[in-house]
Write an enzyme that holds these catalytic residues in place. Structure first.
Site, PDB file in Angstrom:
ATOM      1  N   ARG A 156      42.312  33.799  33.662  1.00 13.63           N
ATOM      2  CA  ARG A 156      41.235  33.423  34.582  1.00 13.63           C
ATOM      3  C   ARG A 156      41.271  31.900  34.699  1.00 13.63           C
ATOM      4  O   ARG A 156      40.500  31.178  34.092  1.00 13.63           O
ATOM      5  CB  ARG A 156      39.855  33.871  34.047  1.00 13.63           C
ATOM      6  CG  ARG A 156      39.668  35.362  33.910  1.00 13.63           C
ATOM      7  CD  ARG A 156      39.275  36.108  35.182  1.00 13.63           C
ATOM      8  NE  ARG A 156      40.323  36.303  36.155  1.00 13.63           N
ATOM      9  CZ  ARG A 156      40.224  37.126  37.197  1.00 13.63           C
ATOM     10  NH1 ARG A 156      39.137  37.844  37.386  1.00 13.63           N
ATOM     11  NH2 ARG A 156      41.186  37.236  38.066  1.00 13.63           N
ATOM     12  N   PHE A 185      33.662  34.372  42.485  1.00 11.69           N
ATOM     13  CA  PHE A 185      34.477  35.446  41.941  1.00 11.69           C
ATOM     14  C   PHE A 185      35.600  35.687  42.947  1.00 11.69           C
ATOM     15  O   PHE A 185      35.400  35.543  44.161  1.00 11.69           O
ATOM     16  CB  PHE A 185      33.681  36.727  41.659  1.00 11.69           C
ATOM     17  CG  PHE A 185      34.578  37.734  41.004  1.00 11.69           C
ATOM     18  CD1 PHE A 185      35.041  37.509  39.715  1.00 11.69           C
ATOM     19  CD2 PHE A 185      35.056  38.829  41.683  1.00 11.69           C
ATOM     20  CE1 PHE A 185      35.954  38.371  39.124  1.00 11.69           C
ATOM     21  CE2 PHE A 185      35.969  39.701  41.098  1.00 11.69           C
ATOM     22  CZ  PHE A 185      36.415  39.466  39.817  1.00 11.69           C
ATOM     23  N   THR A 186      36.771  36.078  42.446  1.00 11.06           N
ATOM     24  CA  THR A 186      37.983  36.150  43.276  1.00 11.06           C
ATOM     25  C   THR A 186      37.789  36.983  44.546  1.00 11.06           C
ATOM     26  O   THR A 186      37.978  36.484  45.656  1.00 11.06           O
ATOM     27  CB  THR A 186      39.140  36.727  42.441  1.00 11.06           C
ATOM     28  OG1 THR A 186      38.702  37.959  41.857  1.00 11.06           O
ATOM     29  CG2 THR A 186      39.582  35.774  41.346  1.00 11.06           C
ATOM     30  N   ASP A 210      24.873  39.619  43.314  1.00 10.32           N
ATOM     31  CA  ASP A 210      25.996  40.488  42.944  1.00 10.32           C
ATOM     32  C   ASP A 210      25.621  41.044  41.571  1.00 10.32           C
ATOM     33  O   ASP A 210      25.804  40.369  40.562  1.00 10.32           O
ATOM     34  CB  ASP A 210      27.287  39.663  42.887  1.00 10.32           C
ATOM     35  CG  ASP A 210      28.458  40.464  42.316  1.00 10.32           C
ATOM     36  OD1 ASP A 210      28.229  41.549  41.754  1.00 10.32           O
ATOM     37  OD2 ASP A 210      29.607  39.988  42.426  1.00 10.32           O
ATOM     38  N   PHE A 262      46.973  36.576  41.602  1.00 12.55           N
ATOM     39  CA  PHE A 262      47.010  36.917  40.172  1.00 12.55           C
ATOM     40  C   PHE A 262      47.344  38.384  39.926  1.00 12.55           C
ATOM     41  O   PHE A 262      47.893  38.730  38.882  1.00 12.55           O
ATOM     42  CB  PHE A 262      45.668  36.576  39.503  1.00 12.55           C
ATOM     43  CG  PHE A 262      44.480  37.264  40.129  1.00 12.55           C
ATOM     44  CD1 PHE A 262      43.849  36.720  41.226  1.00 12.55           C
ATOM     45  CD2 PHE A 262      44.013  38.460  39.611  1.00 12.55           C
ATOM     46  CE1 PHE A 262      42.767  37.364  41.811  1.00 12.55           C
ATOM     47  CE2 PHE A 262      42.925  39.114  40.182  1.00 12.55           C
ATOM     48  CZ  PHE A 262      42.309  38.553  41.302  1.00 12.55           C
ATOM     49  N   LYS A 322      31.263  48.407  36.190  1.00 12.74           N
ATOM     50  CA  LYS A 322      30.932  47.624  34.986  1.00 12.74           C
ATOM     51  C   LYS A 322      29.627  48.174  34.403  1.00 12.74           C
ATOM     52  O   LYS A 322      29.640  49.176  33.705  1.00 12.74           O
ATOM     53  CB  LYS A 322      30.818  46.134  35.343  1.00 12.74           C
ATOM     54  CG  LYS A 322      32.171  45.446  35.593  1.00 12.74           C
ATOM     55  CD  LYS A 322      32.729  45.695  36.954  1.00 12.74           C
ATOM     56  CE  LYS A 322      33.855  44.773  37.334  1.00 12.74           C
ATOM     57  NZ  LYS A 322      34.476  45.173  38.610  1.00 12.74           N
ATOM     58  N   TYR A 324      30.192  67.099  52.704  1.00  6.15           N
ATOM     59  CA  TYR A 324      30.601  65.891  53.439  1.00  6.15           C
ATOM     60  C   TYR A 324      29.371  65.070  53.825  1.00  6.15           C
ATOM     61  O   TYR A 324      29.363  63.848  53.740  1.00  6.15           O
ATOM     62  CB  TYR A 324      31.400  66.275  54.701  1.00  6.15           C
ATOM     63  CG  TYR A 324      31.962  65.063  55.399  1.00  6.15           C
ATOM     64  CD1 TYR A 324      33.234  64.581  55.070  1.00  6.15           C
ATOM     65  CD2 TYR A 324      31.216  64.370  56.354  1.00  6.15           C
ATOM     66  CE1 TYR A 324      33.745  63.448  55.680  1.00  6.15           C
ATOM     67  CE2 TYR A 324      31.717  63.233  56.967  1.00  6.15           C
ATOM     68  CZ  TYR A 324      32.983  62.776  56.629  1.00  6.15           C
ATOM     69  OH  TYR A 324      33.486  61.649  57.227  1.00  6.15           O
TER      70      TYR A 324
HETATM   71  N1  PM9 Z   1      35.768  42.457  38.665  1.00 13.51           N
HETATM   72  C1  PM9 Z   1      37.059  42.258  36.691  1.00 13.51           C
HETATM   73  O1  PM9 Z   1      38.005  42.643  35.993  1.00 13.51           O
HETATM   74  C2  PM9 Z   1      37.867  43.820  38.487  1.00 13.51           C
HETATM   75  C3  PM9 Z   1      38.915  43.362  39.357  1.00 13.51           C
HETATM   76  S1  PM9 Z   1      39.243  41.681  39.659  1.00 13.51           S
HETATM   77  C4  PM9 Z   1      40.257  41.213  38.422  1.00 13.51           C
HETATM   78  O2  PM9 Z   1      36.238  41.413  36.299  1.00 13.51           O
HETATM   79  C5  PM9 Z   1      32.253  40.788  40.339  1.00 13.51           C
HETATM   80  C6  PM9 Z   1      31.360  39.844  39.620  1.00 13.51           C
HETATM   81  C7  PM9 Z   1      33.325  41.376  39.700  1.00 13.51           C
HETATM   82  C8  PM9 Z   1      34.179  42.266  40.430  1.00 13.51           C
HETATM   83  C9  PM9 Z   1      35.326  42.838  39.849  1.00 13.51           C
HETATM   84  C10 PM9 Z   1      33.863  42.514  41.798  1.00 13.51           C
HETATM   85  C11 PM9 Z   1      34.716  43.441  42.616  1.00 13.51           C
HETATM   86  C12 PM9 Z   1      32.781  41.917  42.360  1.00 13.51           C
HETATM   87  N2  PM9 Z   1      32.002  41.057  41.631  1.00 13.51           N
HETATM   88  O3  PM9 Z   1      36.609  45.591  41.328  1.00 13.51           O
HETATM   89  O4  PM9 Z   1      36.081  45.936  43.703  1.00 13.51           O
HETATM   90  O5  PM9 Z   1      33.555  41.100  38.428  1.00 13.51           O
HETATM   91  O6  PM9 Z   1      34.765  47.128  41.995  1.00 13.51           O
HETATM   92  O7  PM9 Z   1      34.461  44.734  42.273  1.00 13.51           O
HETATM   93  C13 PM9 Z   1      36.852  42.836  37.995  1.00 13.51           C
HETATM   94  P1  PM9 Z   1      35.566  45.914  42.330  1.00 13.51           P
END
Ligand code: PM9
Length: 465
Positions: free
Chosen positions: A385, A125-126, A216, A452, A259, A73
């Site tokens: 998108r 970004f969303t 980011d 979305f 990613k 932990y």
């Molecule tokens: N990106 C993508 O598919 C996953 C979910 S949103 C449709 O592109 C950036 C540049 C991203 C991103 C996620 C996040 C969030 C932050 N910044 O999905 O929470 O492309 O790990 O990261 C998606 P998490």
């Protein structure tokens, strides 16, 4: 003729079966999913290009690292191995792990912003914009204008426009302007990189004004590949040297490790040592939302797999095979005059749905419908998108109608073969040939937040209102 991708520097040891269901069953699955590819069951998908997030195949070194995971932990050895990897690869000594990227965004904006603060970014970004706004920040897009033009072949469409930044700074009035955010290989612009020259200029501008610069770094290795292959003076540098140089021009960063971390789950915040104060605040707060500061929502084994993934991703041979595979799909579609975002980005091919379905208004959601039609045609899952992803303006309640109305064909890392890519191109070309007969969509259900993910639609001709 489309150039064959560079051969992969690995071979396949384990396979996962996939199946193509009949067109009739795909039609039924699409209706059940309300024409939203996020709501399809993966068992009904043949080639899954929804996202490159958490969909990578791990290397044998990562699978071995997984077995070393220390599930204590507190004070897990896996955490220290992750910190070591982040320090070696990016040069950030202070780390707060989180379960994925949006958790890092949540902590960062909550602790770095005060309500009413202005935050410029190289496009939005969303999830990033959502957390920025939840913390009371005001988002501004200060990306270069070429990023909004799908036909522009500018090599660094992820660059920040310093004049837009300066303009915003001059007009800020009483508002605070504490931080600028830059993302490499800008997702919503089509996976477009920034140049190191541009980053250095923005960093210098921020330094002169006492403003922080955060990155980011979700797709930083793919951006480093483009710097090495496109920017003068970097051809002889290694990917790791370029990564260190990028991060040296920032105060800190966050990453969705799903990613370029080459793992299925994970994320973190990372800081240079002069950001000790903000680091401390994030480390205190992570225990409220994620878990103790030495795991932050990740299992020990996941931290070990990530530590190894960050080392794997520094391989130029891996990045060349990955990005030339994406470029191969781009060229196959381009040869058939399918409207695309140019030049090809890093993590996927982006179709220009506004041009593809030029007979539809943006409020008839052309990109949403195009993604649905690509599934129907070949069992291939992609992602909208555009207008649906951008959401509604909170002031006017109207759809934001962004300049880019795109469908993203996102290529998972180390997963699909050349014939999967060729099959995908052929299905999309068939959609293009019957484009005039494709109708628009209307909402049958619209969530208030990040709509979305769960929205439902039906074709404009359907009776539901
Ligand atoms: N990106 C993508 O598919 C996953 C979910 S949103 C449709 O592109 C950036 C540049 C991203 C991103 C996620 C996040 C969030 C932050 N910044 O999905 O929470 O492309 O790990 O990261 C998606 P998490």
């Amino acid at each position: 003729m489309a150039k064959r991708p560079a051969p992969e520097p690995y071979k396949i040891k384990m396979v996962e079966p996939i199946r193509l269901i009949s067109r009739q069953d795909r039609q039924k699955a699409l209706e059940k999913a309300g024409y939203n590819t996020f709501l399809l069951d993966s068992q009904d998908v043949y080639i899954d290009l929804l996202t490159d997030s958490g969909t990578s195949a791990m290397s044998q070194e990562q699978w071995s690292a997984l077995m070393r995971g220390d599930e204590a932990y507190a004070g897990s050895a896996s955490f220290y191995r992750l910190v070591e990897a982040i320090k070696d690869v990016f040069g950030y000594p202070l780390v707060v792990p989180t379960h994925q990227g949006r958790a890092a965004e949540h902590l960062f904006f909550k602790l770095a912003l005060q309500p009413g603060d202005i935050v410029p970014m190289n496009m939005y970004f969303t999830t990033t914009r959502h957390h920025l706004e939840l913390a009371g920040g005001i988002f501004y897009d200060t990306i270069c204008s070429q990023a909004h033009d799908t036909a522009s072949t500018f090599k660094f469409k992820g660059n920040m426009d310093i004049n837009k930044l300066e303009d915003l700074y001059q007009k800020r009035g009483e508002r605070r302007f504490p931080v600028v955010v830059m993302a490499p290989n800008v997702n919503m612009a089509g996976g477009q990189p920034f140049s190191l020259g541009n980053l250095k200029e923005v960093f210098q501008w921020c330094r002169e004004k006492g403003i922080k610069l955060y990155l980011d770094i979700t797709r930083i290795a793919e951006n480093a590949y483009f710097i090495k292959t496109r920017e003068e003076g970097y051809q002889d540098k290694t990917i790791q040297e370029i990564l260190r140089e990028i991060c040296a021009h920032s105060d800190g960063a966050w990453m969705s490790a799903k990613k370029d971390g080459l793992v299925n789950i994970g994320g973190f915040l990372a800081f240079h040592s002069h950001e000790q104060e903000l680091f401390e605040k994030c480390r205190n707060e992570v225990v409220v939302y994620e878990g103790l500061h030495t795991y932050g929502g990740m299992a020990g084994r996941d931290m070990d797999a990530l530590a190894q993934g960050l080392r794997d991703v520094c391989s130029f041979e891996y990045l060349r095979a990955r990005i030339t595979q994406v470029e191969y799909l781009h060229s196959l579609l381009d040869e058939n005059n399918v409207p695309l975002v140019h030049p090809c980005g890093g993590h996927g091919v982006f179709l220009d749905a506004a041009k593809f379905l030029s007979h539809l208004d943006q409020d008839e959601f052309p990109a949403q419908m195009l993604a649905a039609q690509i599934y129907l045609e070949g069992g291939i899952r992609s992602m909208e998108r555009g207008n649906v992803s951008a959401g509604r303006d909170p002031q006017t309640g109207k759809n934001r109608r962004p300049k880019l109305e795109l469908v993203r064909l996102t290529i998972p890392r180390r997963v699909y073969t050349q014939s999967h890519i060729e099959y995908t191109a052929e299905a999309i070309v068939r959609c293009y040939q019957r484009r005039d007969k494709i109708p628009g969509l209307k909402f049958t259900y619209e969530p208030k937040v990040l709509r979305f993910f769960q929205a439902r639609f039906c074709p404009l001709s359907c009776k539901k209102d």
